[in-house]
Design a protein around this motif. Structure first.
Motif, PDB file in Angstrom:
ATOM      1  N   ASN A  79       0.833  -1.193   0.000  1.00 37.74           N
ATOM      2  CA  ASN A  79       0.000   0.000   0.000  1.00 37.74           C
ATOM      3  C   ASN A  79       0.871   1.248   0.000  1.00 37.74           C
ATOM      4  O   ASN A  79       1.791   1.376   0.799  1.00 37.74           O
ATOM      5  N   SER A  80       0.565   2.151  -0.914  1.00 33.61           N
ATOM      6  CA  SER A  80       1.362   3.374  -1.055  1.00 33.61           C
ATOM      7  C   SER A  80       0.817   4.518  -0.207  1.00 33.61           C
ATOM      8  O   SER A  80       1.534   5.459   0.096  1.00 33.61           O
ATOM      9  N   GLY A  81      -0.468   4.463   0.137  1.00 31.22           N
ATOM     10  CA  GLY A  81      -1.072   5.532   0.911  1.00 31.22           C
ATOM     11  C   GLY A  81      -1.388   6.774   0.101  1.00 31.22           C
ATOM     12  O   GLY A  81      -1.822   7.780   0.647  1.00 31.22           O
ATOM     13  N   TYR A  82      -1.170   6.703  -1.196  1.00 26.16           N
ATOM     14  CA  TYR A  82      -1.376   7.866  -2.061  1.00 26.16           C
ATOM     15  C   TYR A  82      -1.719   7.364  -3.460  1.00 26.16           C
ATOM     16  O   TYR A  82      -1.072   6.444  -3.956  1.00 26.16           O
ATOM     17  N   PRO A  83      -2.717   7.933  -4.140  1.00 29.76           N
ATOM     18  CA  PRO A  83      -3.123   7.394  -5.448  1.00 29.76           C
ATOM     19  C   PRO A  83      -2.109   7.600  -6.567  1.00 29.76           C
ATOM     20  O   PRO A  83      -2.195   6.953  -7.610  1.00 29.76           O
ATOM     21  N   GLY A  84      -1.130   8.473  -6.386  1.00 28.50           N
ATOM     22  CA  GLY A  84      -0.166   8.745  -7.452  1.00 28.50           C
ATOM     23  C   GLY A  84       0.658   7.534  -7.840  1.00 28.50           C
ATOM     24  O   GLY A  84       0.932   7.302  -9.022  1.00 28.50           O
ATOM     25  N   ILE A  85       1.056   6.736  -6.880  1.00 28.78           N
ATOM     26  CA  ILE A  85       1.888   5.568  -7.178  1.00 28.78           C
ATOM     27  C   ILE A  85       1.103   4.523  -7.976  1.00 28.78           C
ATOM     28  O   ILE A  85       1.582   4.051  -9.013  1.00 28.78           O
ATOM     29  N   PRO A  86      -0.113   4.140  -7.553  1.00 30.44           N
ATOM     30  CA  PRO A  86      -0.881   3.210  -8.392  1.00 30.44           C
ATOM     31  C   PRO A  86      -1.176   3.775  -9.783  1.00 30.44           C
ATOM     32  O   PRO A  86      -1.111   3.056 -10.783  1.00 30.44           O
ATOM     33  N   ARG A  87      -1.488   5.057  -9.858  1.00 30.84           N
ATOM     34  CA  ARG A  87      -1.763   5.673 -11.165  1.00 30.84           C
ATOM     35  C   ARG A  87      -0.533   5.565 -12.063  1.00 30.84           C
ATOM     36  O   ARG A  87      -0.639   5.191 -13.235  1.00 30.84           O
ATOM     37  N   ASN A  88       0.617   5.928 -11.527  1.00 33.07           N
ATOM     38  CA  ASN A  88       1.845   5.870 -12.321  1.00 33.07           C
ATOM     39  C   ASN A  88       2.157   4.452 -12.765  1.00 33.07           C
ATOM     40  O   ASN A  88       2.638   4.237 -13.879  1.00 33.07           O
ATOM     41  N   SER A  89       1.887   3.469 -11.918  1.00 30.02           N
ATOM     42  CA  SER A  89       2.165   2.080 -12.301  1.00 30.02           C
ATOM     43  C   SER A  89       1.294   1.650 -13.479  1.00 30.02           C
ATOM     44  O   SER A  89       1.709   0.824 -14.287  1.00 30.02           O
ATOM     45  N   ALA A  90       0.110   2.206 -13.596  1.00 26.57           N
ATOM     46  CA  ALA A  90      -0.796   1.851 -14.696  1.00 26.57           C
ATOM     47  C   ALA A  90      -0.393   2.487 -16.022  1.00 26.57           C
ATOM     48  O   ALA A  90      -0.837   2.042 -17.085  1.00 26.57           O
ATOM     49  N   LEU A  91       0.435   3.512 -15.991  1.00 26.84           N
ATOM     50  CA  LEU A  91       0.822   4.183 -17.232  1.00 26.84           C
ATOM     51  C   LEU A  91       1.547   3.247 -18.200  1.00 26.84           C
ATOM     52  O   LEU A  91       1.423   3.394 -19.412  1.00 26.84           O
ATOM     53  N   THR A  92       2.281   2.276 -17.682  1.00 23.86           N
ATOM     54  CA  THR A  92       2.989   1.338 -18.565  1.00 23.86           C
ATOM     55  C   THR A  92       2.029   0.345 -19.213  1.00 23.86           C
ATOM     56  O   THR A  92       2.344  -0.231 -20.241  1.00 23.86           O
ATOM     57  N   THR A  93       0.864   0.163 -18.635  1.00 27.10           N
ATOM     58  CA  THR A  93      -0.150  -0.747 -19.165  1.00 27.10           C
ATOM     59  C   THR A  93      -1.068  -0.045 -20.160  1.00 27.10           C
ATOM     60  O   THR A  93      -1.578  -0.664 -21.088  1.00 27.10           O
ATOM     61  N   ALA A  94      -1.272   1.241 -19.965  1.00 28.43           N
ATOM     62  CA  ALA A  94      -2.251   2.002 -20.754  1.00 28.43           C
ATOM     63  C   ALA A  94      -1.916   2.001 -22.238  1.00 28.43           C
ATOM     64  O   ALA A  94      -0.775   2.221 -22.625  1.00 28.43           O
ATOM     65  N   ARG A  95      -2.937   1.764 -23.065  1.00 30.19           N
ATOM     66  CA  ARG A  95      -2.770   1.749 -24.525  1.00 30.19           C
ATOM     67  C   ARG A  95      -3.713   2.731 -25.221  1.00 30.19           C
ATOM     68  O   ARG A  95      -3.936   2.647 -26.418  1.00 30.19           O
ATOM     69  N   GLY A  96      -4.253   3.674 -24.462  1.00 26.80           N
ATOM     70  CA  GLY A  96      -5.142   4.661 -25.053  1.00 26.80           C
ATOM     71  C   GLY A  96      -4.368   5.811 -25.653  1.00 26.80           C
ATOM     72  O   GLY A  96      -3.257   6.121 -25.229  1.00 26.80           O
ATOM     73  N   LYS A  97      -4.963   6.450 -26.636  1.00 24.68           N
ATOM     74  CA  LYS A  97      -4.362   7.646 -27.223  1.00 24.68           C
ATOM     75  C   LYS A  97      -4.312   8.755 -26.181  1.00 24.68           C
ATOM     76  O   LYS A  97      -3.404   9.568 -26.154  1.00 24.68           O
ATOM     77  N   TYR A  98      -5.316   8.777 -25.313  1.00 23.59           N
ATOM     78  CA  TYR A  98      -5.391   9.725 -24.208  1.00 23.59           C
ATOM     79  C   TYR A  98      -5.518   8.944 -22.909  1.00 23.59           C
ATOM     80  O   TYR A  98      -5.985   7.809 -22.902  1.00 23.59           O
ATOM     81  N   ILE A  99      -5.133   9.581 -21.828  1.00 22.69           N
ATOM     82  CA  ILE A  99      -5.222   8.975 -20.498  1.00 22.69           C
ATOM     83  C   ILE A  99      -5.968   9.934 -19.587  1.00 22.69           C
ATOM     84  O   ILE A  99      -5.740  11.144 -19.638  1.00 22.69           O
ATOM     85  N   THR A 100      -6.849   9.378 -18.758  1.00 24.61           N
ATOM     86  CA  THR A 100      -7.502  10.170 -17.729  1.00 24.61           C
ATOM     87  C   THR A 100      -7.521   9.375 -16.438  1.00 24.61           C
ATOM     88  O   THR A 100      -7.445   8.143 -16.449  1.00 24.61           O
ATOM     89  N   PHE A 101      -7.596  10.083 -15.332  1.00 25.35           N
ATOM     90  CA  PHE A 101      -7.661   9.462 -14.018  1.00 25.35           C
ATOM     91  C   PHE A 101      -9.040   9.713 -13.423  1.00 25.35           C
ATOM     92  O   PHE A 101      -9.547  10.831 -13.480  1.00 25.35           O
ATOM     93  N   VAL A 102      -9.616   8.668 -12.866  1.00 26.32           N
ATOM     94  CA  VAL A 102     -10.901   8.757 -12.193  1.00 26.32           C
ATOM     95  C   VAL A 102     -10.713   8.141 -10.817  1.00 26.32           C
ATOM     96  O   VAL A 102     -10.126   7.066 -10.690  1.00 26.32           O
ATOM     97  N   ASP A 103     -11.180   8.816  -9.782  1.00 25.68           N
ATOM     98  CA  ASP A 103     -11.107   8.255  -8.438  1.00 25.68           C
ATOM     99  C   ASP A 103     -12.132   7.128  -8.298  1.00 25.68           C
ATOM    100  O   ASP A 103     -13.187   7.146  -8.940  1.00 25.68           O
ATOM    101  N   SER A 104     -11.843   6.172  -7.432  1.00 22.51           N
ATOM    102  CA  SER A 104     -12.708   5.008  -7.280  1.00 22.51           C
ATOM    103  C   SER A 104     -14.077   5.344  -6.690  1.00 22.51           C
ATOM    104  O   SER A 104     -15.003   4.544  -6.797  1.00 22.51           O
ATOM    105  N   ASP A 105     -14.221   6.518  -6.109  1.00 25.18           N
ATOM    106  CA  ASP A 105     -15.529   6.924  -5.585  1.00 25.18           C
ATOM    107  C   ASP A 105     -16.221   7.946  -6.477  1.00 25.18           C
ATOM    108  O   ASP A 105     -17.211   8.543  -6.091  1.00 25.18           O
TER     109      ASP A 105
END
Length: 188
Positions: A79-105
């Motif tokens: 657990n990172s305690g901050y959403p930035g680390i999980p978000r950044n880890s997903a950037l290597t997986t993302a295959r969209g022309k654009y990227i957006t972040f949405v909070d889980s709530d």
């Protein structure tokens, strides 16, 4: 030292939606339902579980058949305690022309991604910022904004980097929202 042979992986969706999640069992279903119901269908959703201790991952897994391989669930190693680390880890997986972040709530209007994607394409934008959001407080829907005055039409920023820095420091512009994956990200 030898240089790595870097190649660009191909876009497979218009938008990659990255959702960092921690103990979101009570609201992740509403978030995913809003993403499933988007009018822009060529999207992928990457949920990164930041070591939840509840049944958040099980809820996400229950949505996988509905997304037909457009939903990816990954997990951080601690657990990172901050959403930035999980978000950044997903950037290597993302295959969209654009990227957006949405909070889980959070949840989006059904045409939200289509509107920002259309604006990005129309204006060949690197970043599209949406300044209004709706929140539920004390049972009432309220409109919130990062700006004092709402802008109803697209506003194009200057190419003058000095002016942009001044505008940013004076809180006239904010860099959030839909972001084009350009300049290209390179992968092994």
């Amino acid at each position: 030292m030898a240089k790595k042979n870097l190649t660009r992986k191909k876009f497979t969706s218009d938008v990659s939606v990255i959702v960092a999640m921690y103990n979101a069992e009570n609201f992740i279903a509403e978030c995913l339902t809003s993403l499933l119901n988007q009018t822009l269908k060529n999207i992928e959703v990457i949920v990164v579980d930041d070591c939840s201790t509840d049944n958040s991952s099980a809820v996400v897994k229950s949505f996988m058949p509905q997304f037909e391989e457009r939903l990816i669930l990954t997990k951080t190693t601690r657990n990172s305690g901050y959403p930035g680390i999980p978000r950044n880890s997903a950037l290597t997986t993302a295959r969209g022309k654009y990227i957006t972040f949405v909070d889980s709530d959070d949840f989006l209007d059904e045409d939200a991604l289509e509107k920002v994607f259309t604006a990005a394409e129309k204006f060949n934008a690197d970043v599209v910022h949406v300044e209004k959001c709706f929140t539920l407080k004390d049972g009432e829907v309220q409109v919130e904004s990062t700006q004092e005055n709402f802008v109803e039409e697209p506003t194009l920023e200057t190419d003058d980097i000095g002016k942009r820095v001044i505008d940013f420091t004076q809180k006239k512009i904010f860099v959030v929202g839909l972001q084009q994956t350009f300049p290209p990200r390179f992968f092994d």
